[in-house]
Design a protein around this motif. Structure first.
Motif, PDB file in Angstrom:
ATOM      1  N   LEU A 131       0.831  -1.211   0.000  1.00 14.93           N
ATOM      2  CA  LEU A 131       0.000   0.000   0.000  1.00 14.93           C
ATOM      3  C   LEU A 131       0.867   1.262   0.000  1.00 14.93           C
ATOM      4  O   LEU A 131       0.555   2.237  -0.689  1.00 14.93           O
ATOM      5  N   LEU A 132       1.947   1.245   0.769  1.00 16.93           N
ATOM      6  CA  LEU A 132       2.849   2.403   0.786  1.00 16.93           C
ATOM      7  C   LEU A 132       3.514   2.601  -0.574  1.00 16.93           C
ATOM      8  O   LEU A 132       3.673   3.732  -1.040  1.00 16.93           O
ATOM      9  N   GLN A 133       3.925   1.518  -1.210  1.00 13.18           N
ATOM     10  CA  GLN A 133       4.520   1.622  -2.543  1.00 13.18           C
ATOM     11  C   GLN A 133       3.518   2.207  -3.536  1.00 13.18           C
ATOM     12  O   GLN A 133       3.879   3.035  -4.376  1.00 13.18           O
ATOM     13  N   GLU A 134       2.252   1.780  -3.438  1.00 15.55           N
ATOM     14  CA  GLU A 134       1.225   2.327  -4.321  1.00 15.55           C
ATOM     15  C   GLU A 134       1.019   3.815  -4.056  1.00 15.55           C
ATOM     16  O   GLU A 134       0.895   4.609  -4.994  1.00 15.55           O
ATOM     17  N   ALA A 135       0.996   4.191  -2.775  1.00 22.16           N
ATOM     18  CA  ALA A 135       0.810   5.599  -2.419  1.00 22.16           C
ATOM     19  C   ALA A 135       1.968   6.450  -2.923  1.00 22.16           C
ATOM     20  O   ALA A 135       1.760   7.504  -3.543  1.00 22.16           O
ATOM     21  N   LEU A 136       3.190   5.989  -2.702  1.00 28.70           N
ATOM     22  CA  LEU A 136       4.357   6.766  -3.118  1.00 28.70           C
ATOM     23  C   LEU A 136       4.494   6.801  -4.632  1.00 28.70           C
ATOM     24  O   LEU A 136       5.099   7.729  -5.191  1.00 28.70           O
ATOM     25  N   GLY A 137       3.925   5.814  -5.327  1.00 24.79           N
ATOM     26  CA  GLY A 137       3.923   5.834  -6.787  1.00 24.79           C
ATOM     27  C   GLY A 137       3.089   6.974  -7.355  1.00 24.79           C
ATOM     28  O   GLY A 137       3.244   7.336  -8.525  1.00 24.79           O
ATOM     29  N   LEU A 138       2.191   7.533  -6.541  1.00 26.18           N
ATOM     30  CA  LEU A 138       1.369   8.661  -6.990  1.00 26.18           C
ATOM     31  C   LEU A 138       2.129   9.981  -6.958  1.00 26.18           C
ATOM     32  O   LEU A 138       1.692  10.964  -7.547  1.00 26.18           O
ATOM     33  N   VAL A 139       3.252  10.008  -6.243  1.00 25.23           N
ATOM     34  CA  VAL A 139       3.988  11.257  -6.046  1.00 25.23           C
ATOM     35  C   VAL A 139       4.981  11.469  -7.186  1.00 25.23           C
ATOM     36  O   VAL A 139       5.988  10.773  -7.288  1.00 25.23           O
TER      37      VAL A 139
END
Length: 521
Positions: A131-139
């Protein structure tokens, strides 16, 4: 009837709006002010923003007389570009006294980012990392990347940057716990690019390099961490990092390695490598890891073992770190009371004791008497802010080697430790100047009192919290917290954490029971 399409909007980086197959960019919304209206409403997605508030933000607190009709015309322009043919029925809605972006018709990356972080905080490590990887992929860049000069965007951007750095540091910790050291090192480095004072990220980087079989790289990282924390905040790495450092020193066993130019801060002075000294071996290997040894073996020198007796934990930790950075000094331990200090002296037989005059269970003179009775060769340096003539006379009779101000310079203290000799008591000039002054006179000049928020930050710092943790605890940005720290240093007349804590301790600021601190007492 036109079907209402959900707008896919990205503000974590340059503004991008996707409406079906069509993509709009920042310059395609009818001008700067319409674009800014959209961005302000997106930051408050689903929450109405009044026209007065929008006008205040758009014109930096000084809206013109015709601000409201001008604002309404900007909204009309924005609607034509954002939702052509839909008028007021699209995502941008009019509400009583203001406007709102309908969350049912907007897919906003910032909202998804925050939701993913919330979900990650409630998951098991493997799922949380995904989930963190997915979130940081948005940045893809700074929040509101097209509004780098807008004052109203600064605080939002700063808060988001802190959130992103914290997410990267958390991803590094999770990757490390899942035995993915290379991934952990990558996340840690990215976190440190945004916040070089994030000790959690430093710890993940050092441990990841250690686990991936790169001990010398881990030593380099530790040294960068130590220098950065000392330079920026006047503090030292925590227990976990120091423990890792000790393991790495044993693992490398003094091996030397070159370092690429420009990859590290300025090198420390060369350190000698005396035999049978774990602390100086530590200095030598660390120096080797950052390329400061030139290959010439220095003559073996004995190092001075120093015991700290001090009940202020942060001050003791900072002084320990300072001692352990010196090639000829090292800390052998610390105690927080007379009883524990006397016991440690008997067990460790230190060369020098640095002791606070005011201790929870007695004063420094009684402690010194007991220490010298069992360890007559130990040299004692006393720290205080208010010695009387009688105290100094007793100290000289007992055999104490020196009296120093607790808020004095580190360089003076280190020099005194190196040259302390029995039978020759040294008293710092600032303490001598106080003797004979009227008892009611304060040895400290009056200064501006600390505000309640500054006191709160100072207390958290005294408990060992780093700036990022303090900011998170108080719900403010890291940059705002650093500004508070600078103001605290200015008011206390200090230049580092250790000096600030010492001055606050001597003045009784942190012992005050109310927010009216003892600056003028």
């Amino acid at each position: 009837m036109l079907t209402q399409r959900v707008l896919e909007i990205r503000i974590l980086g340059p503004l991008r709006i996707r409406r079906g197959a069509e993509v709009l960019e920042a310059g395609e919304l009818g001008g700067t002010k319409p674009r800014q209206i959209l961005e302000i409403l997106l930051l408050k997605l689903g929450t109405p923003v009044s026209k007065d508030r929008l006008a205040d933000l758009l014109w930096a607190g000084r809206p013109p007389a015709e601000a409201l009709p001008t604002l309404e015309s900007y909204v009309s322009v924005l609607r034509r570009h954002l939702q052509p043919g839909q008028g007021r029925s699209g995502p941008l809605r009019t509400v009583t006294g203001g406007y709102v972006m309908d969350p049912a018709l907007v897919d906003l990356d910032l909202g998804r980012f925050s939701d993913l972080l919330r979900r990650a905080s409630r998951c098991e490590p493997a799922e949380a990392l995904k989930l963190l990887q997915e979130a940081l992929g948005l940045v893809s860049g700074p929040l509101l990347g097209d509004e780098l000069t807008a004052v109203w965007a600064d605080e939002e951007r700063s808060n988001n940057e802190h959130q992103v750095c914290r997410a990267r540091a958390q991803a590094a910790e999770l990757a490390l716990s899942l035995h993915q050291p290379r991934q952990a090192a990558q996340w840690a480095r990215e976190a440190l690019e945004g916040d070089c004072l994030n000790e959690s990220a430093w710890q993940s980087l050092v441990l990841a390099l250690e686990e991936s079989g790169q001990p010398l790289e881990a030593l380099r990282a530790f040294e960068q961490c130590r220098r950065t924390l000392h330079r920026e905040m006047g503090c030292t790495p925590g227990d976990s990092l120091r423990a890792a450092h000790a393991r790495l020193l044993k693992l490398t066993d003094g091996a030397e390695t070159p370092v690429s130019a420009g990859s590290l801060p300025a090198a420390a002075p060369p350190a000698a490598a005396p035999a049978d000294s774990a602390t100086v071996a530590s200095a030598a290997v660390t120096a080797s890891a950052v390329g400061v040894l030139d290959g010439e073996a220095g003559a073996a020198e004995a190092t001075l073992g120093i015991l700290i007796i001090e009940d202020h934990m942060t001050f003791a930790e900072l002084l320990t770190g300072a001692l352990d950075r010196e090639p000829d000094l090292h800390s052998v331990g610390s105690a927080a009371s007379v009883e524990s200090g006397v016991q440690l002296c008997r067990e460790l037989l230190p060369d020098i004791v640095v002791m606070d005059y005011h201790l929870p269970d007695g004063d420094g003179l009684s402690a010194a008497t007991r220490i010298l009775r069992h360890c007559p060769d130990t040299r004692i340096i006393m720290l205080t802010g208010d010695p009387s003539q009688d105290v100094l006379r007793q100290a000289a009779g007992i055999g104490i080697c020196g009296f120093l101000p607790k808020d004095g310079s580190l360089a003076t203290m280190l020099d005194t430790l190196r040259h302390a000799r029995a039978g020759n008591m040294v008293v710092h000039p600032s303490l001598v100047a106080q003797i004979g002054a009227p008892h009611s006179a304060s040895p400290f000049p009056p200064g501006r009192p600390l505000s309640p928020r500054e006191l709160e930050i100072l207390r958290l710092m005294s408990e060992g919290h780093e700036v990022g943790m303090v900011a998170d605890n108080l719900g403010i940005s890291v940059n705002t917290c650093r500004d508070y720290v600078k103001t605290i240093f200015s008011k206390l007349g200090s230049h580092s954490n250790s000096e600030a804590m010492a001055k606050a301790d001597v003045r009784g600021i942190l012992r005050a029971k109310s927010d009216v601190q003892a600056f003028r007492s």
